[in-house]
Write an enzyme that holds these catalytic residues in place. Sequence first.
Site, PDB file in Angstrom:
ATOM      1  N   TYR A 149       1.391  -1.800   0.173  1.00  0.00           N
ATOM      2  CA  TYR A 149      -0.016  -0.015  -0.307  1.00  0.00           C
ATOM      3  C   TYR A 149       0.487   0.909   0.033  1.00  0.00           C
ATOM      4  O   TYR A 149       1.022   2.091  -0.863  1.00  0.00           O
ATOM      5  CB  TYR A 149      -0.992  -0.108   1.411  1.00  0.00           C
ATOM      6  CG  TYR A 149      -2.344   0.262   1.179  1.00  0.00           C
ATOM      7  CD1 TYR A 149      -3.347   0.737   0.819  1.00  0.00           C
ATOM      8  CD2 TYR A 149      -1.518   2.210   1.949  1.00  0.00           C
ATOM      9  CE1 TYR A 149      -4.158   1.289   1.860  1.00  0.00           C
ATOM     10  CE2 TYR A 149      -2.530   2.849   1.916  1.00  0.00           C
ATOM     11  CZ  TYR A 149      -4.096   2.665   1.583  1.00  0.00           C
ATOM     12  OH  TYR A 149      -4.946   3.362   1.415  1.00  0.00           O
ATOM     13  N   PHE A 166     -10.071  18.012 -24.832  1.00  0.00           N
ATOM     14  CA  PHE A 166     -10.182  16.171 -24.437  1.00  0.00           C
ATOM     15  C   PHE A 166     -11.633  16.170 -23.488  1.00  0.00           C
ATOM     16  O   PHE A 166     -11.374  17.175 -22.865  1.00  0.00           O
ATOM     17  CB  PHE A 166      -9.642  14.824 -24.262  1.00  0.00           C
ATOM     18  CG  PHE A 166      -9.936  13.722 -24.426  1.00  0.00           C
ATOM     19  CD1 PHE A 166     -10.097  12.956 -25.620  1.00  0.00           C
ATOM     20  CD2 PHE A 166     -10.518  12.678 -23.347  1.00  0.00           C
ATOM     21  CE1 PHE A 166     -10.626  12.035 -25.672  1.00  0.00           C
ATOM     22  CE2 PHE A 166     -11.060  11.509 -23.107  1.00  0.00           C
ATOM     23  CZ  PHE A 166     -11.347  11.098 -24.141  1.00  0.00           C
ATOM     24  N   ASP A 167     -12.565  15.630 -23.798  1.00  0.00           N
ATOM     25  CA  ASP A 167     -14.038  15.214 -23.044  1.00  0.00           C
ATOM     26  C   ASP A 167     -14.175  15.622 -21.483  1.00  0.00           C
ATOM     27  O   ASP A 167     -14.696  15.855 -21.404  1.00  0.00           O
ATOM     28  CB  ASP A 167     -14.956  13.905 -23.852  1.00  0.00           C
ATOM     29  CG  ASP A 167     -15.071  13.980 -24.776  1.00  0.00           C
ATOM     30  OD1 ASP A 167     -13.913  14.544 -26.028  1.00  0.00           O
ATOM     31  OD2 ASP A 167     -15.392  12.709 -25.717  1.00  0.00           O
ATOM     32  N   ASP A 201      -1.506  18.099 -21.459  1.00  0.00           N
ATOM     33  CA  ASP A 201      -2.316  16.309 -21.663  1.00  0.00           C
ATOM     34  C   ASP A 201      -1.886  15.675 -22.681  1.00  0.00           C
ATOM     35  O   ASP A 201      -1.523  15.882 -23.767  1.00  0.00           O
ATOM     36  CB  ASP A 201      -3.047  16.624 -21.463  1.00  0.00           C
ATOM     37  CG  ASP A 201      -4.467  16.100 -21.683  1.00  0.00           C
ATOM     38  OD1 ASP A 201      -4.151  14.970 -21.709  1.00  0.00           O
ATOM     39  OD2 ASP A 201      -5.592  15.815 -22.444  1.00  0.00           O
ATOM     40  N   ALA A 231      -1.487  12.256 -23.111  1.00  0.00           N
ATOM     41  CA  ALA A 231      -1.233  11.163 -23.506  1.00  0.00           C
ATOM     42  C   ALA A 231      -1.282  10.663 -24.868  1.00  0.00           C
ATOM     43  O   ALA A 231      -0.743   9.584 -24.502  1.00  0.00           O
ATOM     44  CB  ALA A 231      -3.522  10.740 -23.433  1.00  0.00           C
ATOM     45  N   LYS A 250      -2.432   5.395 -23.291  1.00  0.00           N
ATOM     46  CA  LYS A 250      -2.301   4.718 -24.945  1.00  0.00           C
ATOM     47  C   LYS A 250      -0.425   5.407 -24.690  1.00  0.00           C
ATOM     48  O   LYS A 250      -0.107   4.053 -24.296  1.00  0.00           O
ATOM     49  CB  LYS A 250      -2.342   6.724 -25.029  1.00  0.00           C
ATOM     50  CG  LYS A 250      -4.028   7.019 -25.212  1.00  0.00           C
ATOM     51  CD  LYS A 250      -4.651   7.106 -24.160  1.00  0.00           C
ATOM     52  CE  LYS A 250      -6.360   7.941 -24.374  1.00  0.00           C
ATOM     53  NZ  LYS A 250      -6.686   7.897 -22.623  1.00  0.00           N
ATOM     54  N   HIS A 301     -24.076   9.535 -25.493  1.00  0.00           N
ATOM     55  CA  HIS A 301     -23.537   8.804 -26.593  1.00  0.00           C
ATOM     56  C   HIS A 301     -23.029   7.281 -25.939  1.00  0.00           C
ATOM     57  O   HIS A 301     -22.882   6.546 -26.988  1.00  0.00           O
ATOM     58  CB  HIS A 301     -22.164   9.195 -27.777  1.00  0.00           C
ATOM     59  CG  HIS A 301     -21.125   9.942 -26.793  1.00  0.00           C
ATOM     60  ND1 HIS A 301     -20.971  10.566 -26.015  1.00  0.00           N
ATOM     61  CD2 HIS A 301     -20.027   9.154 -26.305  1.00  0.00           C
ATOM     62  CE1 HIS A 301     -19.980  10.879 -24.934  1.00  0.00           C
ATOM     63  NE2 HIS A 301     -19.289   9.815 -25.255  1.00  0.00           N
TER      64      HIS A 301
HETATM   65  N1  F0G Z   1      -6.683  13.914 -22.657  1.00  0.00           N
HETATM   66  C1  F0G Z   1      -6.797  12.799 -23.427  1.00  0.00           C
HETATM   67  C2  F0G Z   1      -6.311  13.981 -24.774  1.00  0.00           C
HETATM   68  C3  F0G Z   1      -7.392  11.020 -24.329  1.00  0.00           C
HETATM   69  O1  F0G Z   1      -7.729  11.107 -25.520  1.00  0.00           O
HETATM   70  C4  F0G Z   1      -7.793  10.588 -22.911  1.00  0.00           C
HETATM   71  C5  F0G Z   1      -9.132   9.397 -23.232  1.00  0.00           C
HETATM   72  C6  F0G Z   1      -7.873  11.587 -21.774  1.00  0.00           C
HETATM   73  C7  F0G Z   1      -6.895  12.541 -21.334  1.00  0.00           C
HETATM   74  C8  F0G Z   1      -8.642  10.586 -20.638  1.00  0.00           C
HETATM   75  O2  F0G Z   1      -7.537   9.793 -20.043  1.00  0.00           O
HETATM   76  O3  F0G Z   1      -9.474   7.501 -21.019  1.00  0.00           O
HETATM   77  O4  F0G Z   1      -7.687   7.494 -19.389  1.00  0.00           O
HETATM   78  O5  F0G Z   1      -8.759   8.566 -18.018  1.00  0.00           O
HETATM   79  N2  F0G Z   1      -8.491   9.458 -24.173  1.00  0.00           N
HETATM   80  C9  F0G Z   1      -9.348   7.512 -25.194  1.00  0.00           C
HETATM   81  C10 F0G Z   1      -9.589   7.984 -26.136  1.00  0.00           C
HETATM   82  C11 F0G Z   1     -10.655   7.671 -23.761  1.00  0.00           C
HETATM   83  O6  F0G Z   1     -11.192   6.803 -26.592  1.00  0.00           O
HETATM   84  O7  F0G Z   1      -9.823   8.996 -26.839  1.00  0.00           O
HETATM   85  P1  F0G Z   1      -8.090   8.218 -19.391  1.00  0.00           P
END
Ligand code: F0G
Length: 461
Positions: free
Chosen positions: A73, A126-127, A217, A219, A260, A452
């Site tokens: 832990y 990103f969303d 950001d 990823a 990613k 969606h």
């Molecule tokens: N930032 C970017 C640019 C992303 O593409 C994603 C996730 C996240 C943050 C969030 O990361 O999923 O680990 O919590 N993108 C995925 C996609 C879900 O399908 O493009 P996460």
Amino acid sequence: MDKKYMAEPYRIKMVESIRQTTKEERIKLLKDAGYNPFSLRSEDVYIDLLTDSGTGAMSQEQWAALMRGDEAYAGSRSFYRLEKVVKAITGYKYFIPAHQGRGAEQIVLPQLVTKKGMYFISNMHFDTTRAHVELAGARAIDCVVDECFNTQEYHPFKGNFDLLRLEQIIQEKGKDNIAGIIMTITNNSAGGQPVSMENLHATKAIADKYGLTVIIDGARYAENAFFVKQREAAYANKSIRAIAKEVFDMADVFLMSAKKDGLANMGGIIAIKEDEALFQLCRTYIVPMEGFPTYGGMSGRDMDALAVGLEEALEEDYLLHRLDQVRYLGDRLRDAGVPIQYPTGGHAVFVDCKVFAPHIPFDQFPAQAVVNEVYLEAGVRPVEIGSFLLGRDPDTNENIESPLELMRLTIPRRTYTYNHLDVVADAVIAVYKRRHDLKGVEFEYEPPVLRHFTARLKPVK
Ligand code: F0G
């Protein structure tokens, strides 16, 4: 760029069977799924291009590392191994793991929102990043170059910040109201498009001029670094690691979905360059939300797999093959006249469905209609990134029209071969040939938020 594509820089040691269904089966499966492929079972999908997130194949070194995982832990050896790798790659002083990217976002972003009425500015949020900006009580402003929206026109860095607008926005909103500038590399939402080093330096200069915090950001930061090497002459002879380091030098905070370019199936990273007060705040808040600061929602074995994956994702052979796969699929589609976001980006081919099916109005979701047809054609599962995903205006409750209606063919890392991509290309091309017959979709059930994922649709009569 030449038309040669690099062969796989690995051989296959373990396989997972995938099954082709018949067209009759798929017609029923899609109907049962409410014409929303999110509701399909993955066993009913032949080639799954929904996402590149957590869907890649791990290497033998990563599987071996899993066995080393130390499930403590507090203060596990796995944590310290991962910390060492993150600090070496970024050059940052502080590291906290999180369970995935959005976990990292929910810890860090609220700490930067110090009062009401603040804004984050990004090339494109990103969303989930946008969602956490809003949950933190701030607003998200996108500030990408216009070239990004002209899918047919070549531009090497469609993810770039619009620098003039960036400075205008800062002046208009007032620098004290800007919580931070988020560099999304690569820019996922509009095609996995890279941001140039030149543009990042110029953005950083603006941030410095106004004393603003810069957040990466990242990823897909390794894919971005490879594009810089390929497309920006001054970096042709630099190593990927050096390019990535130059990018990290420009920011204060690095947030990463490690699913990613971490080549892991689960994981997230918070790294902070030197702001000790911010680090202490994040260490405090991570405990109730993600977990103790030396695991943050990850198991020891996942941290070990990530420590190895982060290194592998910086290997040039791996990256060249990765981007070549995407380019190969894009070239096959373009050669057949299918409109795509051009040039192709890092993790996916984005098909421009406004051009593909111009007869379908935006509120009958043209890209979703094409996604469904591609599944029916060959059992391939793409994903819609357009007006279906965007949702409704919270004030007027009207459907918002997305500037782009895209079908994303997202390629998992080290998972599919060029032969699989041929199946995908053939399916999309077959649908393109009968594009004039495609019909839009309408709601049977529409959830109030993030519709969606769970909506049920039906074809418009
Ligand atoms: N930032 C970017 C640019 C992303 O593409 C994603 C996730 C996240 C943050 C969030 O990361 O999923 O680990 O919590 N993108 C995925 C996609 C879900 O399908 O493009 P996460």
